[in-house]
Motif scaffolding. Structure first.
Motif, short mmCIF file in Angstrom:
data_model
loop_
_atom_site.label_atom_id
_atom_site.label_comp_id
_atom_site.label_asym_id
_atom_site.label_seq_id
_atom_site.Cartn_x
_atom_site.Cartn_y
_atom_site.Cartn_z
N LYS A 295 0.84 -1.19 0.00
CA LYS A 295 0.00 0.00 0.00
C LYS A 295 0.88 1.24 0.00
O LYS A 295 1.76 1.38 0.84
N LEU A 296 0.63 2.11 -0.96
CA LEU A 296 1.32 3.39 -1.00
C LEU A 296 0.48 4.40 -0.24
O LEU A 296 -0.63 4.73 -0.62
N LEU A 297 1.03 4.87 0.87
CA LEU A 297 0.28 5.77 1.75
C LEU A 297 0.36 7.22 1.31
O LEU A 297 -0.64 7.95 1.36
N VAL A 298 1.55 7.63 0.92
CA VAL A 298 1.80 9.03 0.57
C VAL A 298 2.81 9.08 -0.56
O VAL A 298 3.81 8.34 -0.55
N HIS A 299 2.58 9.92 -1.55
CA HIS A 299 3.61 10.24 -2.55
C HIS A 299 3.50 11.71 -2.85
O HIS A 299 2.57 12.16 -3.52
N GLY A 300 4.46 12.46 -2.33
CA GLY A 300 4.42 13.90 -2.43
C GLY A 300 4.12 14.52 -1.08
O GLY A 300 3.00 14.44 -0.59
N VAL A 301 5.15 15.09 -0.45
CA VAL A 301 5.02 15.66 0.89
C VAL A 301 5.28 17.16 0.83
O VAL A 301 6.15 17.63 0.10
N ALA A 302 4.55 17.91 1.62
CA ALA A 302 4.69 19.37 1.63
C ALA A 302 5.90 19.78 2.44
O ALA A 302 5.81 20.40 3.50
N VAL A 303 7.08 19.43 1.93
CA VAL A 303 8.33 19.82 2.56
C VAL A 303 9.31 20.17 1.45
O VAL A 303 9.30 19.55 0.38
N SER A 304 10.15 21.17 1.68
CA SER A 304 11.11 21.61 0.67
C SER A 304 12.48 21.81 1.31
O SER A 304 12.61 22.57 2.28
N PRO A 305 13.51 21.10 0.77
CA PRO A 305 13.42 20.08 -0.27
C PRO A 305 12.89 18.76 0.30
O PRO A 305 12.88 18.59 1.52
N GLY A 306 12.46 17.87 -0.56
CA GLY A 306 11.98 16.57 -0.11
C GLY A 306 10.60 16.21 -0.60
O GLY A 306 10.07 15.17 -0.23
N LYS A 307 10.00 17.05 -1.45
CA LYS A 307 8.63 16.81 -1.91
C LYS A 307 8.42 15.42 -2.52
O LYS A 307 7.37 14.80 -2.28
N PRO A 308 9.34 14.85 -3.29
CA PRO A 308 9.07 13.56 -3.94
C PRO A 308 9.06 12.36 -3.00
O PRO A 308 8.83 11.23 -3.45
N ALA A 309 9.31 12.54 -1.70
CA ALA A 309 9.33 11.41 -0.77
C ALA A 309 8.01 10.64 -0.82
O ALA A 309 6.95 11.22 -1.06
N ALA A 310 8.10 9.34 -0.62
CA ALA A 310 6.90 8.50 -0.61
C ALA A 310 6.98 7.55 0.58
O ALA A 310 8.07 7.13 0.99
N LEU A 311 5.82 7.22 1.13
CA LEU A 311 5.73 6.33 2.28
C LEU A 311 4.74 5.22 1.95
O LEU A 311 3.71 5.46 1.32
N GLY A 312 5.09 4.01 2.38
CA GLY A 312 4.20 2.89 2.13
C GLY A 312 4.40 1.78 3.13
O GLY A 312 5.20 1.90 4.07
N VAL A 313 3.67 0.70 2.94
CA VAL A 313 3.81 -0.47 3.80
C VAL A 313 3.56 -1.70 2.95
O VAL A 313 2.65 -1.73 2.11
N ILE A 314 4.41 -2.70 3.13
CA ILE A 314 4.26 -3.98 2.43
C ILE A 314 4.11 -5.05 3.50
O ILE A 314 5.05 -5.34 4.24
N GLY A 315 2.91 -5.61 3.60
CA GLY A 315 2.62 -6.50 4.72
C GLY A 315 2.66 -5.69 5.99
O GLY A 315 1.87 -4.76 6.18
N LYS A 316 3.61 -6.00 6.88
CA LYS A 316 3.79 -5.25 8.11
C LYS A 316 5.07 -4.43 8.09
O LYS A 316 5.47 -3.87 9.12
N THR A 317 5.71 -4.37 6.92
CA THR A 317 7.00 -3.70 6.82
C THR A 317 6.86 -2.30 6.27
O THR A 317 6.42 -2.11 5.12
N PRO A 318 7.22 -1.27 7.03
CA PRO A 318 7.16 0.11 6.52
C PRO A 318 8.24 0.35 5.48
O PRO A 318 9.35 -0.19 5.57
N VAL A 319 7.89 1.18 4.49
CA VAL A 319 8.81 1.50 3.40
C VAL A 319 8.87 3.01 3.24
O VAL A 319 7.83 3.68 3.22
N VAL A 320 10.09 3.54 3.12
CA VAL A 320 10.28 4.96 2.83
C VAL A 320 11.05 5.07 1.53
O VAL A 320 12.13 4.49 1.38
N CYS A 321 10.48 5.82 0.58
CA CYS A 321 11.15 6.11 -0.68
C CYS A 321 11.81 7.47 -0.55
O CYS A 321 11.12 8.50 -0.46
#
Length: 396
Positions: free
Chosen positions: A268-294
């Motif tokens: 599951k992709l939770l977030v793609h695009g965060v209101a922070v500069s620099p760093g807007k392209p960051a993405a957050l997700g979870v695969i099973g029970k494992t958190p993922v940070v792009c």
């Protein structure tokens, strides 16, 4: 998510969504006290003994019966017989930490005495318990010494050792896999000279792994993964045994940016695009029970995502309590401009009792190395004026 940022999530909302997607680790282990600094207790510590476990002299001097010193002063000293035991009319030399002899209930400090042969002149009156450390004065048996979740420090290790303990039961450190992606990357181990134009040394993974270790995780650094969805997918699937997955690069919306869509295909992709500069392209997700940070591939943007999401993520996984950051109040030597709608991460240097903002693009990592700290400008403020006081956080 398509090839454009459909939405921009606030930092607070992104972090909340991220935290809701995974739980703290419950695995524990026992470590020797010599290796317990920075670890988090997985159970409360109850004292099994008094510390100290005996009455002791708290000062160098003479153990006495306090009643034998009644009225003693420099002008009206009391004379006691030196002895190897304490009874009426006698005194016994003791050093700091020594067992208080039977019969004694106080210690006269050596500065308030004068010896002459086998006699000692007492020049100060003492009351019962004066200069005496009682059994259990430091820690009493069955007292709660530390709560579960306590972050252990070197002084805490000494306390545990004083209880007769050799090991501490702590939460296991989170294993965090770092996966650098990008066709343009060259491994530092394989680069014997300057890479050809269009190619760069892979350094984000090094920075990321070192921050993971600094913040209490165990980094596992993989090789470079090409900018192909199937390759990124294979790298993720091979590391789903980790407690957190960090993908470095390929997070934006270009033709070679595949990390978020691969995460979405596996979980599951939770977030793609965060209101922070620099760093807007960051993405957050979870695969099973494992958190993922792009993490964005631009170094400073990647660093910002590390600070905003990876550091708190590791803390949650490892049940690591948040330690208050050092915050300085300083006046600006120059104006700070920022984007409305974004939390702006502004690098600064100290100039005497003021700070000066540093300029530099998100791809210029040296601007962080040159910086002493950073200022966070809220999304609803269009910068700060020269001379204005602001909060400054140190760069770790």
């Amino acid at each position: 998510m398509g090839r454009i940022f459909k939405e921009r999530t606030s930092v607070d909302e992104a972090l909340e969504l991220f935290f809701e997607s995974f739980s703290s680790l419950s695995h524990t282990e026992e470590v020797p006290l010599e290796a317990c600094t920075g670890r988090v207790l997985a159970e409360p510590v109850i004292s099994g003994r008094d510390v100290p476990h005996y009455r002791r002299a708290a000062m160098d001097g003479y153990a006495v019966r306090s009643s034998d010193t009644s009225g003693a002063s420099p002008s009206n000293p009391v004379f006691l017989q030196l002895s190897d035991c304490v009874e009426e009319g006698t005194a016994m030399w003791v050093h700091t930490g020594a067992v208080l002899p039977e019969g004694a209930d106080a210690v006269v400090v050596v500065e308030d005495t004068v010896t002459a042969g086998n006699m000692v002149e007492i020049r100060a009156q003492v009351h019962p318990g004066k200069n005496v450390g009682q059994a259990g004065e430091d820690i009493k048996k069955e007292n709660l010494v530390f709560k579960e979740g306590h972050l252990l420090r070197p002084c805490d290790a000494a306390v545990l050792a004083s209880l007769g303990l050799d090991m501490a039961k702590v939460f296991r450190k989170p294993v965090v896999v770092v996966i650098p992606t990008g066709d343009e990357l060259v491994s530092r181990e394989k680069a014997g000279q300057v890479p050809p134009p269009g190619m760069v040394l892979e350094t984000n993974g090094l920075m990321t792994a070192l921050y993971v270790e600094k913040w209490g995780g165990v980094p596992r650094h993989t090789g470079i993964v090409p900018d192909r969805p199937e390759s990124i997918k294979e790298a993720i699937e091979a590391n789903l045994d980790a407690d957190m997955i960090l993908l470095s690069g390929g997070t934006s919306v270009g033709k070679r940016d595949h990390a978020p869509e691969v995460v979405e295909s596996l979980g599951k992709l939770l977030v793609h695009g965060v209101a922070v500069s620099p760093g807007k392209p960051a993405a957050l997700g979870v695969i099973g029970k494992t958190p993922v940070v792009c993490l964005p591939g631009y170094p400073v943007a990647g660093l910002v995502a590390l600070y905003f999401f990876v550091r708190p993520g590791i803390r949650k996984l490892g049940s690591i309590p948040k330690v208050p950051e050092f915050v300085f109040r300083r006046r600006l030597a120059a104006k700070i401009s920022s984007k409305i709608g974004y939390v702006n991460f502004v690098r600064v240097v100290f100039e005497g009792d003021k700070i000066r903002p540093l300029t530099g693009k998100a791809g210029v990592l040296s601007s962080v190395a040159k910086a002493d700290g950073y200022v966070l400008v809220p999304e609803n403020i269009e910068g700060y004026e020269e001379g204005q006081e602001v909060d400054v956080f140190l760069i770790e």
